[in-house]
Write a protein that holds these residues in place. Structure first.
Motif, PDB file in Angstrom:
ATOM      1  N   GLN A 179       0.849  -1.196   0.000  1.00  0.00           N
ATOM      2  CA  GLN A 179       0.000   0.000   0.000  1.00  0.00           C
ATOM      3  C   GLN A 179       0.877   1.236   0.000  1.00  0.00           C
ATOM      4  N   LEU A 180       0.526   2.168  -0.854  1.00  0.00           N
ATOM      5  CA  LEU A 180       1.185   3.465  -0.889  1.00  0.00           C
ATOM      6  C   LEU A 180       0.102   4.510  -0.687  1.00  0.00           C
ATOM      7  N   GLN A 181       0.023   5.023   0.529  1.00  0.00           N
ATOM      8  CA  GLN A 181      -1.059   5.935   0.887  1.00  0.00           C
ATOM      9  C   GLN A 181      -0.557   7.359   0.911  1.00  0.00           C
ATOM     10  N   ALA A 182      -1.124   8.166   0.037  1.00  0.00           N
ATOM     11  CA  ALA A 182      -0.750   9.576  -0.037  1.00  0.00           C
ATOM     12  C   ALA A 182      -1.713  10.403   0.793  1.00  0.00           C
ATOM     13  N   PHE A 183      -1.179  11.360   1.528  1.00  0.00           N
ATOM     14  CA  PHE A 183      -2.028  12.251   2.302  1.00  0.00           C
ATOM     15  C   PHE A 183      -1.339  13.599   2.448  1.00  0.00           C
ATOM     16  N   GLY A 184      -2.107  14.574   2.923  1.00  0.00           N
ATOM     17  CA  GLY A 184      -1.566  15.913   3.116  1.00  0.00           C
ATOM     18  C   GLY A 184      -2.131  16.952   2.166  1.00  0.00           C
ATOM     19  N   GLY A 185      -2.998  16.544   1.244  1.00  0.00           N
ATOM     20  CA  GLY A 185      -3.575  17.491   0.314  1.00  0.00           C
ATOM     21  C   GLY A 185      -4.579  18.410   0.990  1.00  0.00           C
ATOM     22  N   GLY A 186      -5.072  19.348   0.223  1.00  0.00           N
ATOM     23  CA  GLY A 186      -6.047  20.281   0.755  1.00  0.00           C
ATOM     24  C   GLY A 186      -6.231  21.465  -0.163  1.00  0.00           C
ATOM     25  N   LEU A 187      -6.911  22.466   0.353  1.00  0.00           N
ATOM     26  CA  LEU A 187      -7.178  23.695  -0.391  1.00  0.00           C
ATOM     27  C   LEU A 187      -6.197  24.775   0.072  1.00  0.00           C
ATOM     28  N   VAL A 188      -5.530  25.388  -0.876  1.00  0.00           N
ATOM     29  CA  VAL A 188      -4.543  26.411  -0.546  1.00  0.00           C
ATOM     30  C   VAL A 188      -4.623  27.512  -1.590  1.00  0.00           C
ATOM     31  N   GLN A 189      -4.291  28.712  -1.179  1.00  0.00           N
ATOM     32  CA  GLN A 189      -4.281  29.830  -2.118  1.00  0.00           C
ATOM     33  C   GLN A 189      -3.009  29.809  -2.961  1.00  0.00           C
ATOM     34  N   ALA A 190      -3.108  30.372  -4.117  1.00  0.00           N
ATOM     35  CA  ALA A 190      -1.932  30.484  -4.978  1.00  0.00           C
ATOM     36  C   ALA A 190      -0.817  31.199  -4.230  1.00  0.00           C
TER      37      ALA A 190
ATOM     38  N   VAL B 186      -5.033  15.521  -8.387  1.00  0.00           N
ATOM     39  CA  VAL B 186      -4.906  14.448  -7.399  1.00  0.00           C
ATOM     40  C   VAL B 186      -3.464  13.949  -7.489  1.00  0.00           C
ATOM     41  N   TYR B 187      -2.810  13.883  -6.356  1.00  0.00           N
ATOM     42  CA  TYR B 187      -1.410  13.481  -6.298  1.00  0.00           C
ATOM     43  C   TYR B 187      -1.299  12.054  -5.756  1.00  0.00           C
ATOM     44  N   TYR B 188      -0.456  11.284  -6.408  1.00  0.00           N
ATOM     45  CA  TYR B 188      -0.242   9.884  -6.049  1.00  0.00           C
ATOM     46  C   TYR B 188       1.254   9.618  -5.894  1.00  0.00           C
TER      47      TYR B 188
ATOM     48  N   ASN C 134       4.003   0.840 -10.727  1.00  0.00           N
ATOM     49  CA  ASN C 134       3.410  -0.497 -10.712  1.00  0.00           C
ATOM     50  C   ASN C 134       1.901  -0.321 -10.671  1.00  0.00           C
ATOM     51  N   ARG C 135       1.218  -0.893 -11.637  1.00  0.00           N
ATOM     52  CA  ARG C 135      -0.227  -0.647 -11.744  1.00  0.00           C
ATOM     53  C   ARG C 135      -0.993  -1.173 -10.538  1.00  0.00           C
ATOM     54  N   HIS C 136      -0.397  -2.055  -9.789  1.00  0.00           N
ATOM     55  CA  HIS C 136      -1.081  -2.600  -8.612  1.00  0.00           C
ATOM     56  C   HIS C 136      -0.914  -1.692  -7.386  1.00  0.00           C
ATOM     57  N   TYR C 137      -0.054  -0.721  -7.479  1.00  0.00           N
ATOM     58  CA  TYR C 137       0.274   0.096  -6.315  1.00  0.00           C
ATOM     59  C   TYR C 137      -0.461   1.436  -6.243  1.00  0.00           C
ATOM     60  N   TRP C 138      -1.253   1.738  -7.281  1.00  0.00           N
ATOM     61  CA  TRP C 138      -1.945   3.032  -7.241  1.00  0.00           C
ATOM     62  C   TRP C 138      -2.923   3.068  -6.081  1.00  0.00           C
ATOM     63  N   GLY C 139      -2.826   4.074  -5.262  1.00  0.00           N
ATOM     64  CA  GLY C 139      -3.791   4.296  -4.202  1.00  0.00           C
ATOM     65  C   GLY C 139      -4.821   5.320  -4.644  1.00  0.00           C
ATOM     66  N   GLN C 140      -5.538   5.868  -3.683  1.00  0.00           N
ATOM     67  CA  GLN C 140      -6.580   6.841  -4.008  1.00  0.00           C
ATOM     68  C   GLN C 140      -6.025   8.238  -4.228  1.00  0.00           C
ATOM     69  N   GLY C 141      -4.801   8.449  -3.791  1.00  0.00           N
ATOM     70  CA  GLY C 141      -4.210   9.768  -3.981  1.00  0.00           C
ATOM     71  C   GLY C 141      -4.747  10.776  -2.987  1.00  0.00           C
ATOM     72  N   THR C 142      -4.217  11.972  -3.089  1.00  0.00           N
ATOM     73  CA  THR C 142      -4.662  13.060  -2.231  1.00  0.00           C
ATOM     74  C   THR C 142      -4.881  14.292  -3.100  1.00  0.00           C
ATOM     75  N   LEU C 143      -6.004  14.950  -2.888  1.00  0.00           N
ATOM     76  CA  LEU C 143      -6.403  16.063  -3.743  1.00  0.00           C
ATOM     77  C   LEU C 143      -5.762  17.365  -3.271  1.00  0.00           C
ATOM     78  N   VAL C 144      -5.142  18.038  -4.217  1.00  0.00           N
ATOM     79  CA  VAL C 144      -4.588  19.371  -3.971  1.00  0.00           C
ATOM     80  C   VAL C 144      -5.359  20.358  -4.833  1.00  0.00           C
ATOM     81  N   THR C 145      -5.930  21.347  -4.201  1.00  0.00           N
ATOM     82  CA  THR C 145      -6.675  22.371  -4.917  1.00  0.00           C
ATOM     83  C   THR C 145      -6.048  23.724  -4.615  1.00  0.00           C
ATOM     84  N   VAL C 146      -5.617  24.403  -5.662  1.00  0.00           N
ATOM     85  CA  VAL C 146      -4.986  25.705  -5.497  1.00  0.00           C
ATOM     86  C   VAL C 146      -5.928  26.759  -6.069  1.00  0.00           C
ATOM     87  N   SER C 147      -6.361  27.664  -5.232  1.00  0.00           N
ATOM     88  CA  SER C 147      -7.277  28.711  -5.682  1.00  0.00           C
ATOM     89  C   SER C 147      -6.476  29.945  -6.104  1.00  0.00           C
ATOM     90  N   SER C 148      -6.904  30.534  -7.196  1.00  0.00           N
ATOM     91  CA  SER C 148      -6.172  31.691  -7.721  1.00  0.00           C
ATOM     92  C   SER C 148      -6.809  32.985  -7.258  1.00  0.00           C
TER      93      SER C 148
END
Length: 114
Positions: A2-13, A91-93, A100-114
């Protein structure tokens, strides 16, 4: 594995975020690792990588803004993202390099507002 990505979120430019990828069932230190992202309507792309020896590479679009690093004690691969732009929204992974196609997780969403 398992490769679990976390730490994403909404951030301003211009802001920053730090993503982490927690690996289980695999030692990040024994593999070439990469951070990938997929923006809406676009193909997944490699943005940063780090080899087993610690050599790093970056996509031109993130060079000098993003930094990839590995924490062997925690078995994580981190991505420090500074000076974020709206076009970094995706979405960052994490995965091995090549992925490896078997290792893709759900990723973590990064949203940058301008």
């Amino acid at each position: 594995v398992q490769l679990q990505a976390f730490g994403g979120g909404l951030v301003q430019a211009g802001g920053f975020l730090r993503l982490s990828c927690a690996a289980s069932g695999i030692f990040a230190s024994f593999n070439d690792m990469g951070w990938y992202r997929q923006a809406p309507g676009k193909q997944r792309e490699l943005v940063a990588s780090i080899t087993r020896r610690g050599t790093t590479n970056y996509a031109d679009s993130v060079k000098s803004r993003f930094t990839i690093a590995r924490d062997n004690a925690k078995n994580t691969v981190n991505l420090q993202m500074n000076s974020l732009k709206a076009e970094d929204t995706a979405v960052y992974y994490c995965n091995t390099l090549p992925p490896n196609r078997h290792y893709w997780g759900q990723g973590t969403l990064v949203t940058v507002s301008s």
